[in-house]
Design a protein around this motif. Structure first.
Motif, mmCIF file in Angstrom:
data_model
loop_
_atom_site.group_PDB
_atom_site.id
_atom_site.type_symbol
_atom_site.label_atom_id
_atom_site.label_comp_id
_atom_site.label_asym_id
_atom_site.label_seq_id
_atom_site.Cartn_x
_atom_site.Cartn_y
_atom_site.Cartn_z
ATOM 1 N N VAL A 202 0.586 -1.423 -0.055
ATOM 2 C CA VAL A 202 0.297 0.478 -0.042
ATOM 3 C C VAL A 202 0.609 1.431 -0.429
ATOM 4 C CG1 VAL A 202 -1.659 1.797 1.170
ATOM 5 C CG2 VAL A 202 -2.248 -1.019 0.748
ATOM 6 N N SER A 203 1.811 1.483 0.990
ATOM 7 C CA SER A 203 2.594 2.466 0.798
ATOM 8 C C SER A 203 3.401 2.522 -0.594
ATOM 9 C CB SER A 203 3.565 2.767 1.876
ATOM 10 O OG SER A 203 2.996 1.770 3.518
ATOM 11 N N LEU A 204 4.162 1.634 -1.212
ATOM 12 C CA LEU A 204 4.633 1.380 -2.144
ATOM 13 C C LEU A 204 3.723 1.691 -2.766
ATOM 14 C CD1 LEU A 204 7.569 1.339 -4.042
ATOM 15 C CD2 LEU A 204 7.319 -1.096 -4.158
ATOM 16 N N CYS A 205 2.565 1.738 -3.686
ATOM 17 C CA CYS A 205 1.845 1.886 -4.626
ATOM 18 C C CYS A 205 1.190 3.639 -4.328
ATOM 19 C CB CYS A 205 0.766 1.122 -4.464
ATOM 20 S SG CYS A 205 1.140 -0.857 -5.228
ATOM 21 N N SER A 206 1.069 3.653 -2.840
ATOM 22 C CA SER A 206 0.064 5.625 -2.813
ATOM 23 C C SER A 206 1.771 5.955 -3.115
ATOM 24 C CB SER A 206 0.267 5.210 -1.008
ATOM 25 O OG SER A 206 -0.884 5.021 -1.417
ATOM 26 N N TYR A 207 2.651 6.117 -2.996
ATOM 27 C CA TYR A 207 3.974 6.767 -3.427
ATOM 28 C C TYR A 207 4.052 6.777 -4.552
ATOM 29 C CZ TYR A 207 8.155 9.036 -3.396
ATOM 30 O OH TYR A 207 9.323 10.066 -3.416
ATOM 31 N N ILE A 208 4.420 6.021 -5.442
ATOM 32 C CA ILE A 208 4.739 5.641 -6.557
ATOM 33 C C ILE A 208 3.141 6.289 -7.519
ATOM 34 C CG2 ILE A 208 3.879 4.238 -8.922
ATOM 35 C CD1 ILE A 208 5.230 1.980 -7.238
ATOM 36 N N CYS A 209 1.861 6.168 -7.593
ATOM 37 C CA CYS A 209 0.783 7.243 -7.813
ATOM 38 C C CYS A 209 1.150 8.759 -7.543
ATOM 39 C CB CYS A 209 -0.228 6.563 -7.359
ATOM 40 S SG CYS A 209 -1.348 4.598 -7.659
ATOM 41 N N TYR A 210 1.583 8.727 -6.295
ATOM 42 C CA TYR A 210 1.904 11.017 -5.908
ATOM 43 C C TYR A 210 2.924 10.660 -7.210
ATOM 44 C CZ TYR A 210 3.550 14.079 -3.733
ATOM 45 O OH TYR A 210 4.588 15.240 -2.751
ATOM 46 N N LYS A 211 4.250 10.430 -6.205
ATOM 47 C CA LYS A 211 5.084 11.255 -7.830
ATOM 48 C C LYS A 211 5.064 10.949 -9.356
ATOM 49 C CE LYS A 211 8.776 11.782 -6.757
ATOM 50 N NZ LYS A 211 9.233 13.412 -5.911
ATOM 51 N N TYR A 212 4.145 10.293 -9.743
ATOM 52 C CA TYR A 212 3.827 9.898 -10.774
ATOM 53 C C TYR A 212 2.549 10.316 -11.335
ATOM 54 C CZ TYR A 212 8.034 7.219 -12.254
ATOM 55 O OH TYR A 212 9.299 7.433 -12.185
ATOM 56 N N GLY A 213 1.347 10.967 -10.394
ATOM 57 C CA GLY A 213 0.786 11.619 -10.770
ATOM 58 C C GLY A 213 -0.683 10.020 -11.558
ATOM 59 N N LEU A 214 0.235 9.230 -10.678
ATOM 60 C CA LEU A 214 -1.745 8.231 -11.322
ATOM 61 C C LEU A 214 -2.388 7.968 -10.288
ATOM 62 C CD1 LEU A 214 1.562 5.171 -12.064
ATOM 63 C CD2 LEU A 214 0.406 6.551 -13.555
ATOM 64 N N ALA A 215 -3.688 7.632 -10.951
ATOM 65 C CA ALA A 215 -4.988 6.964 -10.304
ATOM 66 C C ALA A 215 -4.891 5.980 -9.796
ATOM 67 C CB ALA A 215 -6.347 6.881 -10.985
ATOM 68 N N PRO A 216 -5.133 5.363 -8.469
ATOM 69 C CA PRO A 216 -4.720 4.358 -7.915
ATOM 70 C C PRO A 216 -6.264 2.997 -8.054
ATOM 71 C CG PRO A 216 -5.973 6.082 -5.976
ATOM 72 C CD PRO A 216 -5.385 6.115 -7.631
ATOM 73 N N THR A 217 -7.005 3.788 -9.563
ATOM 74 C CA THR A 217 -7.581 3.042 -10.769
ATOM 75 C C THR A 217 -6.779 2.372 -11.284
ATOM 76 O OG1 THR A 217 -8.339 4.627 -11.480
ATOM 77 C CG2 THR A 217 -10.168 3.691 -9.925
ATOM 78 N N GLN A 218 -5.799 3.106 -10.941
ATOM 79 C CA GLN A 218 -4.465 2.291 -12.276
ATOM 80 C C GLN A 218 -3.577 1.028 -11.926
ATOM 81 O OE1 GLN A 218 -6.594 3.180 -14.952
ATOM 82 N NE2 GLN A 218 -4.219 3.142 -16.104
ATOM 83 N N ILE A 219 -3.876 0.567 -10.997
ATOM 84 C CA ILE A 219 -3.270 -0.870 -10.356
ATOM 85 C C ILE A 219 -4.486 -2.534 -10.930
ATOM 86 C CG2 ILE A 219 -2.303 -1.775 -8.544
ATOM 87 C CD1 ILE A 219 -2.771 0.399 -6.853
ATOM 88 N N PHE A 220 -3.650 -2.161 -10.749
ATOM 89 C CA PHE A 220 -3.781 -3.856 -11.857
ATOM 90 C C PHE A 220 -2.845 -4.818 -11.503
ATOM 91 C CE2 PHE A 220 -4.801 -1.221 -15.000
ATOM 92 C CZ PHE A 220 -5.702 -1.210 -15.003
ATOM 93 N N GLY A 221 -3.093 -6.603 -11.759
ATOM 94 C CA GLY A 221 -2.372 -7.576 -11.838
ATOM 95 C C GLY A 221 -2.248 -8.207 -13.219
#
Length: 247
Positions: free
Chosen positions: A199-218
């Motif tokens: 959760v922490s890593l995905c949050s930081y990646i989304c923040y730094k690159y301006g991604l929406a959390p909906t763009q997390i996939f498997g």
């Protein structure tokens, strides 16, 4: 016999398109980067990078500053150098792709055990698959240690611009940041400490690159594979929700 990165399917069921992309000189890293100085090397297990506010400006759409999680770079865990220079995609990522390593769910206790897993993954990808480096951009151990996978991935994340071409998902290696989670999550869920780091890593990646959390996939969203396992894949909606709550 080595296997080209765009055809290989390793134990982690990860593959990629051929190495390509413009070369770029390494950028200066954050002042909080982990440096493998003699003093650090004397600390045996190493030291975590203290999380802090990002060095670059936050994306305009960000509602709050997402703190940098504790991460170890490739120097910290003693990675081998790539067999040839890694390539940059020339663009920012538009997604995150979640994987599991498909390794046994054994303890990888602390930094020393986590570093050993990072070495095992890199050796597998370079020596068995014939790839230039670890395929994924980041690895999370079962004890929640976050490690840089492919060289320069953390550099680009901290800068919040451009991405390293990976080797984790066919058709997505110039578009998605790959995160491999150590273990097999077909019938069991990952440890809570691993999930918290994800959760922490995905949050930081989304923040730094301006991604929406909906763009997390498997991984299975793009390739025919069981990765990241039924249990972890079923947790992706919750992961997106937990990441959104931090943005």
């Amino acid at each position: 016999m080595s296997v080209p990165e765009h055809f290989a399917m390793p134990r982690t069921a990860q593959s990629r398109t051929a190495e390509s992309g413009p070369a770029e000189s390494p950028a200066a890293l954050s002042r909080r980067r982990f440096l493998a100085s003699a003093a650090v090397l004397g600390a045996s297990a190493g030291a975590v990078i203290v999380g802090a506010a990002p060095a670059s400006a936050a994306p305009a759409s960000a509602a709050r500053i997402v703190p940098e999680p504790n991460m170890f770079d490739t120097t910290a865990w003693g990675a081998r150098p790539p067999s040839s220079p890694v390539s940059l995609a020339g663009n920012n990522p538009n997604k995150i792709v979640v994987h599991h390593t498909a390794f046994a769910n054994t303890a990888d206790s602390g930094t020393s055990g986590s570093f050993a897993i990072a070495h095992e993954i890199q050796d597998l990808h370079m020596d068995t698959n014939g790839w230039i480096d670890t395929g994924n951009h980041f690895t999370i151990s079962r004890t929640g240690i976050i490690m840089e996978g492919r060289h320069r991935s953390l550099e680009r994340l901290l800068a919040g611009s451009n991405m390293v071409v990976g080797a984790h998902t066919v058709g997505q290696n110039t578009q998605g940041i790959g995160i491999e989670n150590n273990g097999t999550y077909t019938s069991v869920a990952p440890p809570s400490i691993l999930y918290a780091s994800l959760v922490s890593l995905c949050s930081y990646i989304c923040y730094k690159y301006g991604l929406a959390p909906t763009q997390i996939f498997g991984h299975r969203d793009f390739n025919v594979t069981e990765c990241p396992g039924d249990k972890l894949y079923a947790m992706l909606p919750q992961l997106r929700s937990d990441v959104a709550s931090r943005m």
